[in-house]
Scaffold this motif. Structure first.
Motif, PDB file in Angstrom:
ATOM      1  N   GLN A  63       0.859  -1.187   0.000  1.00  0.00           N
ATOM      2  CA  GLN A  63       0.000   0.000   0.000  1.00  0.00           C
ATOM      3  C   GLN A  63       0.887   1.226   0.000  1.00  0.00           C
ATOM      4  OE1 GLN A  63      -3.220   0.147   2.895  1.00  0.00           O
ATOM      5  NE2 GLN A  63      -3.169   2.390   2.943  1.00  0.00           N
ATOM      6  N   ARG A  65       1.044   5.819  -0.933  1.00  0.00           N
ATOM      7  CA  ARG A  65       0.328   7.056  -1.247  1.00  0.00           C
ATOM      8  C   ARG A  65       0.675   7.483  -2.674  1.00  0.00           C
ATOM      9  NH1 ARG A  65       3.622  11.334   2.631  1.00  0.00           N
ATOM     10  NH2 ARG A  65       5.475  11.509   1.321  1.00  0.00           N
ATOM     11  N   ASN A  78      -4.147  10.082  -3.234  1.00  0.00           N
ATOM     12  CA  ASN A  78      -4.973   8.875  -3.220  1.00  0.00           C
ATOM     13  C   ASN A  78      -4.154   7.719  -2.678  1.00  0.00           C
ATOM     14  OD1 ASN A  78      -6.218  10.505  -5.771  1.00  0.00           O
ATOM     15  ND2 ASN A  78      -7.771   9.204  -4.813  1.00  0.00           N
ATOM     16  N   ARG A  79      -4.845   6.628  -2.393  1.00  0.00           N
ATOM     17  CA  ARG A  79      -4.166   5.419  -1.959  1.00  0.00           C
ATOM     18  C   ARG A  79      -3.935   4.488  -3.140  1.00  0.00           C
ATOM     19  NH1 ARG A  79      -7.228   3.753   3.734  1.00  0.00           N
ATOM     20  NH2 ARG A  79      -6.335   5.453   4.986  1.00  0.00           N
ATOM     21  N   TYR A  81      -2.499   0.513  -4.288  1.00  0.00           N
ATOM     22  CA  TYR A  81      -2.356  -0.840  -3.739  1.00  0.00           C
ATOM     23  C   TYR A  81      -1.833  -1.803  -4.807  1.00  0.00           C
ATOM     24  CZ  TYR A  81      -6.025   0.778  -0.404  1.00  0.00           C
ATOM     25  OH  TYR A  81      -6.782   1.464   0.510  1.00  0.00           O
ATOM     26  N   ASN A 103     -10.771  -0.463  -2.176  1.00  0.00           N
ATOM     27  CA  ASN A 103     -10.190  -0.546  -0.841  1.00  0.00           C
ATOM     28  C   ASN A 103      -9.519  -1.907  -0.703  1.00  0.00           C
ATOM     29  OD1 ASN A 103     -12.212  -2.478  -0.220  1.00  0.00           O
ATOM     30  ND2 ASN A 103     -13.596  -0.875   0.513  1.00  0.00           N
ATOM     31  N   SER A 132      -6.331   1.837  -7.242  1.00  0.00           N
ATOM     32  CA  SER A 132      -6.372   3.036  -6.415  1.00  0.00           C
ATOM     33  C   SER A 132      -7.815   3.518  -6.292  1.00  0.00           C
ATOM     34  CB  SER A 132      -5.515   4.139  -7.046  1.00  0.00           C
ATOM     35  OG  SER A 132      -5.668   5.366  -6.359  1.00  0.00           O
ATOM     36  N   ASP A 133      -8.091   4.294  -5.235  1.00  0.00           N
ATOM     37  CA  ASP A 133      -9.400   4.912  -5.080  1.00  0.00           C
ATOM     38  C   ASP A 133      -9.523   6.202  -5.894  1.00  0.00           C
ATOM     39  OD1 ASP A 133      -7.684   6.470  -3.573  1.00  0.00           O
ATOM     40  OD2 ASP A 133      -8.808   6.296  -1.705  1.00  0.00           O
TER      41      ASP A 133
END
Length: 449
Positions: A63, A65, A78-79, A81, A103, A132-133
């Motif tokens: 994970q 940023r 955003n996040r 992954y 998520n 990503s979100d």
């Protein structure tokens, strides 16, 4: 209670305790694990080795940023992954999804399903997923480019053509893959095989865009053929209006079906004369518009605002859900059964809830799970990897033929495996056991890694 059943239940209880709140992931766990109990009863050595307990834990969860700048100069974050779930059969392989709903739970469920989907293809690829979100909708090309470059700045540390090969998914098409690929080669070096779903002018594969939709229809075609039937004159409901839905409609129509629905996030189209594919492509692919524009241009079409395709009470013989997870609830499944549905084949990942699947099985409907029926996309992605390794580009006919053959093999494997357990019509059981058995054997042979 058998040792196998007790073993599986213990793993389920542990995951529900450790990962509580991860609704989608736990739903996928609860769908797969009970079905492999039958297999484990015949292979107690895998219980002794705790293969299932090891398999349900991802090998790696990354994970990070993703800071980026919008057109007004504002700094956003955003996040990002990447779930590298299982590499027993080959490099991690699975798409990247850019959507506000992304998520950890959703990506773990998708990556877990991807293990078995990739196993069923018979190709040397493991299971992974990422994304990503970030929401590409409403963003300019410049904003999407800057986001993709920032996303790849971190992701590039964890991928490679023999390690992890991402592809596209919801919100990640040729434009996004192009930006991601350009960023990767500047950060690392030029390597055509690091991403799949690339545009054709830099080592993408022909038929990749169409592959998931085409493969879905090929799977059903082979099921129908074994039942001495075909798509000819069948009435088909499709949900979604992205790549999977559009090319499922295209192939179903080419095989003689009448497709009467498609949908977007705001509602659905019902066109009793049949979906006008050229108009749909113009609205969705060329102009990136909503389906209301389709209805505005075709007088026979009715747009149902805020409603699900599956609530439509009209004759439906084949249902192809191609939108998103859990779009068919138990209540909606009952409507489909009343509409006369004979086959439900998943173009999306886990679009039917547990209650819906149960309703289909109880009604004697052929239910074709996504891990089998929508494996065409990842299959052609693996073929793209092969072409990149050979520095060759195959013609559309060659790729399409191989896709059809792979989908036939997946269908036959699922049905034959289900028959071995005296449940020939339970393709979910067949898919889960066949996919799991191959991965379990590889994990056992490779030791406790």
């Amino acid at each position: 209670m058998t040792n196998a059943k007790k073993y599986v239940q213990t793993i389920q209880e542990k995951l529900h305790q450790q990962d509580r709140g991860e609704v989608e992931f736990l739903q996928a766990i609860d769908e797969v694990l009970p079905t492999v109990t039958h297999f484990l009863e015949n292979h107690p050595e895998y219980i002794e080795q705790n293969i299932l307990g090891i398999l349900v834990e991802p090998e790696r969860i990354i994970q990070f940023r993703v800071p980026w700048q919008d057109d007004q100069g504002n700094w956003c974050v955003n996040r990002g992954y990447r779930i590298q779930y299982n590499s027993a059969l080959g490099p991690y392989k699975g798409g990247l999804r850019f959507h506000p709903s992304v998520n950890l739970s959703i990506l773990k469920f998708l990556a877990f399903e991807q293990i078995f989907k990739n196993s069923l293809t018979g190709l040397p690829i493991g299971g992974g997923k990422g994304g990503s979100d970030f929401d590409p909708k409403g963003k300019s090309d410049g904003e999407i480019m800057r986001f993709c470059q920032s996303f790849m700045l971190e992701l590039s540390k964890h991928i490679g053509p023999s390690l992890d090969v991402p592809a596209g998914d919801i919100g990640v098409g040729g434009r996004e893959i192009g930006y991601l690929f350009g960023a990767y080669k500047r950060i690392k070096q030029y390597d055509a095989g690091v991403l799949t779903g690339k545009p054709l002018n830099f080592w993408g594969s022909k038929v990749r865009t169409e592959a998931t939709g085409y493969g879905l229809v090929y799977f059903v075609k082979h099921l129908l053929a074994q039942e001495q039937d075909s798509f000819t004159d069948k009435t088909v409901f499709v949900s979604g209006s992205g790549n999977v839905a559009i090319y499922a409609i295209e192939k179903a129509q080419a095989l003689g079906a009448k497709v009467v629905t498609c949908s977007d996030s705001s509602g659905f189209i019902y066109d009793p004369t049949g979906i006008d594919l050229d108009l749909l492509k113009e609205v969705k692919e060329k102009n990136r518009q909503r389906l209301t524009e389709y209805a505005a241009q075709k007088t026979s079409a009715v747009y149902h605002e805020g409603k699900s395709v599956w609530s439509l009470e009209e004759v439906c013989e084949i249902a192809l859900p191609c939108a998103t997870q859990n779009e068919i609830t138990g209540e909606l499944a009952e409507i489909l059964v009343k509409n006369g549905v004979q086959i439900v084949a998943e173009g999306a990942n886990m679009p039917a809830t547990v209650e819906a699947v149960s309703a289909f099985h109880d009604a004697g409907v052929w239910y074709c799970p996504g891990k089998a029926a929508n494996a065409g996309g990842v299959a052609v992605s693996a073929l793209e990897m092969s072409q990149n390794s050979q520095r060759l580009t195959w013609e559309s006919e060659q790729v399409d033929q191989q896709l059809d053959e792979i989908m036939q093999t997946i269908y036959e494997t699922c049905r034959q495996t289900a028959a071995e357990y005296d449940e020939e019509k339970n393709l979910l059981l067949g898919a889960n056991i066949a996919g799991f058995a191959k991965v379990a054997e590889a994990m056992s042979a490779q030791g406790l890694v």
